[in-house]
Design a protein around this motif. Sequence first.
Motif, PDB file in Angstrom:
ATOM      1  N   VAL A  12      35.650  -6.299  22.588  1.00 27.33           N
ATOM      2  CA  VAL A  12      36.967  -5.780  22.240  1.00 27.33           C
ATOM      3  C   VAL A  12      37.041  -5.718  20.720  1.00 27.33           C
ATOM      4  CG1 VAL A  12      39.446  -6.203  22.365  1.00 27.33           C
ATOM      5  CG2 VAL A  12      37.979  -6.828  24.301  1.00 27.33           C
ATOM      6  N   HIS A  13      37.254  -4.525  20.198  1.00 28.66           N
ATOM      7  CA  HIS A  13      37.381  -4.363  18.744  1.00 28.66           C
ATOM      8  C   HIS A  13      38.833  -4.607  18.355  1.00 28.66           C
ATOM      9  CE1 HIS A  13      33.358  -2.898  17.827  1.00 28.66           C
ATOM     10  NE2 HIS A  13      33.388  -2.442  19.062  1.00 28.66           N
ATOM     11  N   VAL A  14      39.012  -5.444  17.351  1.00 29.38           N
ATOM     12  CA  VAL A  14      40.353  -5.809  16.909  1.00 29.38           C
ATOM     13  C   VAL A  14      40.486  -5.509  15.417  1.00 29.38           C
ATOM     14  CG1 VAL A  14      42.005  -7.685  16.661  1.00 29.38           C
ATOM     15  CG2 VAL A  14      40.473  -7.646  18.641  1.00 29.38           C
ATOM     16  N   ALA A  15      41.523  -4.777  15.096  1.00 27.33           N
ATOM     17  CA  ALA A  15      41.850  -4.533  13.691  1.00 27.33           C
ATOM     18  C   ALA A  15      42.899  -5.550  13.271  1.00 27.33           C
ATOM     19  CB  ALA A  15      42.379  -3.118  13.508  1.00 27.33           C
ATOM     20  N   LEU A  16      42.604  -6.280  12.227  1.00 25.77           N
ATOM     21  CA  LEU A  16      43.562  -7.276  11.749  1.00 25.77           C
ATOM     22  C   LEU A  16      44.735  -6.579  11.074  1.00 25.77           C
ATOM     23  CD1 LEU A  16      41.165  -9.968  10.260  1.00 25.77           C
ATOM     24  CD2 LEU A  16      42.203  -9.882  12.525  1.00 25.77           C
ATOM     25  N   LEU A  21      51.348 -16.323   4.072  1.00 20.58           N
ATOM     26  CA  LEU A  21      49.974 -16.508   4.529  1.00 20.58           C
ATOM     27  C   LEU A  21      49.953 -17.238   5.868  1.00 20.58           C
ATOM     28  CD1 LEU A  21      46.882 -16.547   4.270  1.00 20.58           C
ATOM     29  CD2 LEU A  21      47.134 -18.626   2.878  1.00 20.58           C
ATOM     30  N   LYS A  22      50.709 -18.305   5.971  1.00 19.62           N
ATOM     31  CA  LYS A  22      50.732 -19.072   7.225  1.00 19.62           C
ATOM     32  C   LYS A  22      51.282 -18.233   8.369  1.00 19.62           C
ATOM     33  CE  LYS A  22      50.789 -23.674   5.236  1.00 19.62           C
ATOM     34  NZ  LYS A  22      51.450 -24.957   5.106  1.00 19.62           N
ATOM     35  N   ALA A  23      52.304 -17.427   8.115  1.00 18.33           N
ATOM     36  CA  ALA A  23      52.862 -16.557   9.155  1.00 18.33           C
ATOM     37  C   ALA A  23      51.843 -15.521   9.599  1.00 18.33           C
ATOM     38  CB  ALA A  23      54.139 -15.882   8.641  1.00 18.33           C
ATOM     39  N   TRP A  24      51.106 -14.943   8.626  1.00 21.13           N
ATOM     40  CA  TRP A  24      50.084 -13.959   8.960  1.00 21.13           C
ATOM     41  C   TRP A  24      48.959 -14.593   9.766  1.00 21.13           C
ATOM     42  CZ3 TRP A  24      44.874 -13.324   7.630  1.00 21.13           C
ATOM     43  CH2 TRP A  24      44.323 -12.092   7.950  1.00 21.13           C
ATOM     44  N   LEU A  25      48.531 -15.788   9.362  1.00 20.52           N
ATOM     45  CA  LEU A  25      47.468 -16.483  10.084  1.00 20.52           C
ATOM     46  C   LEU A  25      47.892 -16.794  11.516  1.00 20.52           C
ATOM     47  CD1 LEU A  25      46.152 -18.895   7.307  1.00 20.52           C
ATOM     48  CD2 LEU A  25      44.945 -16.922   8.289  1.00 20.52           C
ATOM     49  N   ALA A  26      49.136 -17.189  11.706  1.00 16.97           N
ATOM     50  CA  ALA A  26      49.635 -17.461  13.058  1.00 16.97           C
ATOM     51  C   ALA A  26      49.638 -16.177  13.883  1.00 16.97           C
ATOM     52  CB  ALA A  26      51.041 -18.063  12.991  1.00 16.97           C
ATOM     53  N   GLU A  27      50.047 -15.074  13.280  1.00 14.85           N
ATOM     54  CA  GLU A  27      50.045 -13.776  13.970  1.00 14.85           C
ATOM     55  C   GLU A  27      48.624 -13.379  14.379  1.00 14.85           C
ATOM     56  OE1 GLU A  27      51.092  -9.099  13.012  1.00 14.85           O
ATOM     57  OE2 GLU A  27      51.747 -10.643  11.609  1.00 14.85           O
ATOM     58  N   VAL A  28      47.685 -13.537  13.459  1.00 17.56           N
ATOM     59  CA  VAL A  28      46.290 -13.187  13.735  1.00 17.56           C
ATOM     60  C   VAL A  28      45.716 -14.103  14.812  1.00 17.56           C
ATOM     61  CG1 VAL A  28      43.965 -13.160  12.732  1.00 17.56           C
ATOM     62  CG2 VAL A  28      45.880 -12.130  11.499  1.00 17.56           C
ATOM     63  N   LYS A  37      43.235 -11.304  22.727  1.00 19.53           N
ATOM     64  CA  LYS A  37      42.096 -10.395  22.899  1.00 19.53           C
ATOM     65  C   LYS A  37      40.875 -11.117  23.465  1.00 19.53           C
ATOM     66  CE  LYS A  37      44.138  -6.723  21.326  1.00 19.53           C
ATOM     67  NZ  LYS A  37      44.410  -5.563  22.148  1.00 19.53           N
ATOM     68  N   LEU A  38      40.701 -12.397  23.124  1.00 28.20           N
ATOM     69  CA  LEU A  38      39.575 -13.167  23.649  1.00 28.20           C
ATOM     70  C   LEU A  38      39.643 -13.312  25.158  1.00 28.20           C
ATOM     71  CD1 LEU A  38      39.069 -15.941  20.949  1.00 28.20           C
ATOM     72  CD2 LEU A  38      37.387 -14.245  21.686  1.00 28.20           C
ATOM     73  N   LYS A  39      40.820 -13.230  25.706  1.00 34.39           N
ATOM     74  CA  LYS A  39      40.976 -13.292  27.167  1.00 34.39           C
ATOM     75  C   LYS A  39      40.361 -12.062  27.837  1.00 34.39           C
ATOM     76  CE  LYS A  39      45.186 -15.961  26.716  1.00 34.39           C
ATOM     77  NZ  LYS A  39      46.648 -15.933  26.741  1.00 34.39           N
ATOM     78  N   LEU A  40      40.205 -10.978  27.070  1.00 39.20           N
ATOM     79  CA  LEU A  40      39.641  -9.742  27.603  1.00 39.20           C
ATOM     80  C   LEU A  40      38.121  -9.668  27.455  1.00 39.20           C
ATOM     81  CD1 LEU A  40      42.275  -7.266  26.091  1.00 39.20           C
ATOM     82  CD2 LEU A  40      42.241  -8.255  28.400  1.00 39.20           C
ATOM     83  N   GLY A  41      37.572 -10.512  26.586  1.00 42.43           N
ATOM     84  CA  GLY A  41      36.124 -10.506  26.363  1.00 42.43           C
ATOM     85  C   GLY A  41      35.811 -10.857  24.924  1.00 42.43           C
ATOM     86  N   PRO A  42      34.525 -10.693  24.556  1.00 40.98           N
ATOM     87  CA  PRO A  42      34.130 -10.983  23.185  1.00 40.98           C
ATOM     88  C   PRO A  42      34.887 -10.095  22.203  1.00 40.98           C
ATOM     89  CG  PRO A  42      32.223 -10.329  24.506  1.00 40.98           C
ATOM     90  CD  PRO A  42      33.426 -10.209  25.360  1.00 40.98           C
ATOM     91  N   VAL A  43      35.125 -10.608  21.023  1.00 37.95           N
ATOM     92  CA  VAL A  43      35.925  -9.911  20.013  1.00 37.95           C
ATOM     93  C   VAL A  43      35.055  -9.573  18.811  1.00 37.95           C
ATOM     94  CG1 VAL A  43      37.825 -10.203  18.389  1.00 37.95           C
ATOM     95  CG2 VAL A  43      38.089 -10.963  20.744  1.00 37.95           C
ATOM     96  N   ALA A  44      35.207  -8.357  18.322  1.00 37.71           N
ATOM     97  CA  ALA A  44      34.557  -7.938  17.075  1.00 37.71           C
ATOM     98  C   ALA A  44      35.651  -7.569  16.093  1.00 37.71           C
ATOM     99  CB  ALA A  44      33.642  -6.746  17.311  1.00 37.71           C
ATOM    100  N   LEU A  45      35.486  -8.022  14.843  1.00 35.95           N
ATOM    101  CA  LEU A  45      36.471  -7.712  13.792  1.00 35.95           C
ATOM    102  C   LEU A  45      35.897  -6.689  12.845  1.00 35.95           C
ATOM    103  CD1 LEU A  45      37.520 -11.362  13.011  1.00 35.95           C
ATOM    104  CD2 LEU A  45      38.666  -9.767  14.523  1.00 35.95           C
ATOM    105  N   ALA A  61      31.342   2.929  11.460  1.00 37.61           N
ATOM    106  CA  ALA A  61      31.136   3.589  12.750  1.00 37.61           C
ATOM    107  C   ALA A  61      29.773   3.224  13.332  1.00 37.61           C
ATOM    108  CB  ALA A  61      31.269   5.108  12.592  1.00 37.61           C
ATOM    109  N   ALA A  62      28.750   3.152  12.486  1.00 35.69           N
ATOM    110  CA  ALA A  62      27.410   2.759  12.961  1.00 35.69           C
ATOM    111  C   ALA A  62      27.414   1.313  13.441  1.00 35.69           C
ATOM    112  CB  ALA A  62      26.389   2.953  11.845  1.00 35.69           C
ATOM    113  N   ARG A  63      28.095   0.428  12.702  1.00 32.64           N
ATOM    114  CA  ARG A  63      28.196  -0.970  13.118  1.00 32.64           C
ATOM    115  C   ARG A  63      28.927  -1.078  14.454  1.00 32.64           C
ATOM    116  NH1 ARG A  63      31.330  -5.291  13.305  1.00 32.64           N
ATOM    117  NH2 ARG A  63      33.170  -4.194  12.596  1.00 32.64           N
ATOM    118  N   HIS A  64      30.003  -0.320  14.590  1.00 32.04           N
ATOM    119  CA  HIS A  64      30.789  -0.310  15.824  1.00 32.04           C
ATOM    120  C   HIS A  64      29.913   0.135  17.002  1.00 32.04           C
ATOM    121  CE1 HIS A  64      34.421   0.281  18.274  1.00 32.04           C
ATOM    122  NE2 HIS A  64      33.843   1.383  18.684  1.00 32.04           N
ATOM    123  N   ALA A  65      29.130   1.194  16.808  1.00 30.59           N
ATOM    124  CA  ALA A  65      28.256   1.700  17.863  1.00 30.59           C
ATOM    125  C   ALA A  65      27.182   0.677  18.235  1.00 30.59           C
ATOM    126  CB  ALA A  65      27.618   3.015  17.429  1.00 30.59           C
TER     127      ALA A  65
END
Length: 77
Positions: free
Chosen positions: A40-44, A55-62, A69-77, A26-30
């Motif tokens: 934009v915060h993204v939960a994998l 693994l390959k299917a998951w990587l493609a999904e991610v 999400k990058l189209k909306l702005g910077p992304v934080a994981l 929460a502190a990192r997020h703030a």
Amino acid sequence: MQDALDDCTLDQWVDKTQALPSRFEAARHAAVQRLKPNVVHVALPKRTLNDEAELKAWLAEVETLLNNKLKLGPVAL
């Protein structure tokens, strides 16, 4: 110091220490929010992967998720 230790049971101390990772997150997020208000915060997606195909299917999904999400702005994981 001893009074603080005496005021909490061992179970309460366990609860407090187990809560620390979420408090740090929460502190990192703030902090990120203050430095980059448009981030934009993204939960994998969580998975149990059993083989390389999964693994390959998951990587493609991610990758798709992050690209969208990058189209909306910077992304934080």
